[in-house]
Write a protein that holds these residues in place. Sequence first.
Motif, short mmCIF file in Angstrom:
data_model
loop_
_atom_site.label_atom_id
_atom_site.label_comp_id
_atom_site.label_asym_id
_atom_site.label_seq_id
_atom_site.Cartn_x
_atom_site.Cartn_y
_atom_site.Cartn_z
N ALA A 39 -27.20 6.87 2.84
CA ALA A 39 -26.03 7.40 3.55
C ALA A 39 -24.78 6.78 2.94
O ALA A 39 -24.69 5.56 2.83
N VAL A 40 -23.86 7.62 2.52
CA VAL A 40 -22.63 7.14 1.90
C VAL A 40 -21.42 7.53 2.75
O VAL A 40 -21.21 8.71 3.04
N ASP A 41 -20.67 6.49 3.15
CA ASP A 41 -19.42 6.71 3.89
C ASP A 41 -18.38 7.19 2.88
O ASP A 41 -17.77 6.39 2.17
N ALA A 42 -18.20 8.51 2.81
CA ALA A 42 -17.35 9.09 1.77
C ALA A 42 -15.87 8.77 1.96
O ALA A 42 -15.09 8.84 1.02
N LEU A 56 -23.83 4.86 9.57
CA LEU A 56 -24.65 3.77 10.12
C LEU A 56 -25.75 4.33 11.04
O LEU A 56 -26.89 3.87 11.02
N ARG A 57 -25.36 5.35 11.84
CA ARG A 57 -26.34 5.92 12.77
C ARG A 57 -27.50 6.59 12.03
O ARG A 57 -28.63 6.61 12.51
N LEU A 58 -27.20 7.15 10.86
CA LEU A 58 -28.27 7.79 10.07
C LEU A 58 -29.36 6.77 9.73
O LEU A 58 -30.55 7.09 9.74
N ALA A 75 -19.18 -5.17 12.18
CA ALA A 75 -19.35 -4.93 13.61
C ALA A 75 -20.32 -3.77 13.82
O ALA A 75 -21.21 -3.82 14.68
N GLY A 76 -20.16 -2.74 13.02
CA GLY A 76 -21.07 -1.59 13.11
C GLY A 76 -22.50 -1.98 12.78
O GLY A 76 -23.45 -1.53 13.44
N GLY A 77 -22.66 -2.84 11.79
CA GLY A 77 -24.00 -3.32 11.44
C GLY A 77 -24.63 -4.02 12.63
O GLY A 77 -25.80 -3.79 12.96
N LEU A 78 -23.84 -4.86 13.29
CA LEU A 78 -24.36 -5.62 14.43
C LEU A 78 -24.66 -4.72 15.62
O LEU A 78 -25.73 -4.80 16.22
#
Lengths: 329, 329
Positions: free
Chosen positions: B4-7, B87-89, B109-112
């Motif tokens: 997953a790439v955050d474009a 991240l959700r993917l 924060a998103g990772g956590l």
Amino acid sequence: MRIAVDAMGGDHAPEATVEGTVEALKEYRDISVILTGDKEMIKKELQKYDYPKERLEIIHCSEKIQTEDQPVKAIRRKKDSSMVVALRLVKEGQADAVVSAGNTGALMAGGLFILGRIKGIDRPALAPVYPHSGGYSVMIDGGANSECKAKNLEQFGIMGSIYSEQILGIDRPKVSLVNVGEEKGKGNELVKEAYELLENSDLNFQGNIEARDIPRGKTDVIVCDGFTGNVILKLTEGVAITLFDLLKEKFTASVPRKLAAIILKPGLREIKKAYDYTEEGGAPFVGVKGVLIKAHGSSNGKAFKNAIRKGRLFVEKDIVGKIESSVED
Amino acid sequence: MRIAVDAMGGDHAPEATVEGTVEALKEYRDISVILTGDKEMIKKELQKYDYPKERLEIIHCSEKIQTEDQPVKAIRRKKDSSMVVALRLVKEGQADAVVSAGNTGALMAGGLFILGRIKGIDRPALAPVYPHSGGYSVMIDGGANSECKAKNLEQFGIMGSIYSEQILGIDRPKVSLVNVGEEKGKGNELVKEAYELLENSDLNFQGNIEARDIPRGKTDVIVCDGFTGNVILKLTEGVAITLFDLLKEKFTASVPRKLAAIILKPGLREIKKAYDYTEEGGAPFVGVKGVLIKAHGSSNGKAFKNAIRKGRLFVEKDIVGKIESSVED
């Protein structure tokens, strides 16, 4: 003005300490020096030079604090060591400053136990200069206190500011706090609290400084705990040495490169000179009741002379008195 | 393998992210990529390239997390941002790794919050590589945790060692603790305690490392708290840039020097290349349940491609699984 010199401290003692002392006596006619240490060894070194004998005195000491000695123990037990005797001369008012290239930990412990802290300063700190492209910043704490409280950092800021203004001649020195980001509210609890204190002080506080801006000389006084200060000083040295080694490797990789490098050598030497610690002399241990200058352990004669020069300046400008009056309420 | 790439993350998004994605798809035939972000903008960028369409998917997102957004708030509120969706993917098993050049704080924060911590890891950490004369060390924590406990540092050592061994191919990586001196017992309470834990671990612990030895590549895994790690990374950059600026100044000071410098330019370029972050790609945020790679905010296409390469390697070597099994009792 009388300066006590620990003749036996450092990797090249007493050769370098005696050489530096003689040079200082010749250059500064307003000082006299008391050398503490092994009288025979000192006398042997002094034979090499022509010097103003009326301004030099030797106090014989039977002991010497070694690099590997445990600092506090050494100060407590080696009462007749060249370092302890030199410190006591300041304590007793027989000398105005002490200069030593000996065991750093022992010297700081000696500063605390023999000279004592200035009232209002909870933790004295080492304040070496940090060379940058346009001159010098003061780095405080350079490694005396691995564990700090916010209040200590505020006091470091006050002492560093006086040093920068009085000794380096900077008007209203910019004071910055080492942090992981520029914005207020960044970092750990220590720096968040210290930010508040510094912001509400009379200092010319510029907020946080990120480590990448330190070598550019963005500030005059770099405030941090002694752990961080030690990392900054040693890493700067390590990166510079590694880059110069890489340059050397690349510049000697072929004959044309070797020839080109000959032309550029003076330029490289100019850069190295800017980072040469022997130019700047020692680091003061500020916050104790007396002028205490720690010369680099590997000081040569020139570096040691510059450490004496710094001690002289600290006395002349009455830095101890200025710190005292700036922290009293 | 699906990445997953955050474009939309980074200073040059979506140009650099799309370019890097296309390059990665061409180079690694075992990956497919899901781009999250503004579909129209992404499509427009994609028109520039010829790429394997069957391995690229776009998921449209209506929001974007900005550099100046407050991390936790941004992750909680911007549910349809390209970062949160990417991240959700991973969380939902639709992708094996996520790569983003966006807001570092928000990404951590998103990772956590979204991926969650690996059981047994109290504090995930950023683990960038530190380039030295002979290769790369792993630096952990590179800045995620300004405040750490000794236990955290031990876990950083474990994760860093797995990274060094599995990704950089180093057998029994040397693990060292950043400290103010080499001897045991030096430093503040944190490192004293961490020393004990690391000494009693199964790691190839080498004791303390002084900052001056870091650029020389004396160790494979550099363990420190995130405050110190941030200072080390940024100061290294600052010293290197300052020295190169000084070199440039000295090397252009006269015509002969300018001519000589032309011959040495390739050598200088080789050194700069060794310190070029675009070569190494992103820094993993390790200790979360999923592969999360933070690409440099200023990533160009090449740097972003290398960040995807790193994500692919982390999945291939099952770093998350290896961390999980190494911390469970």
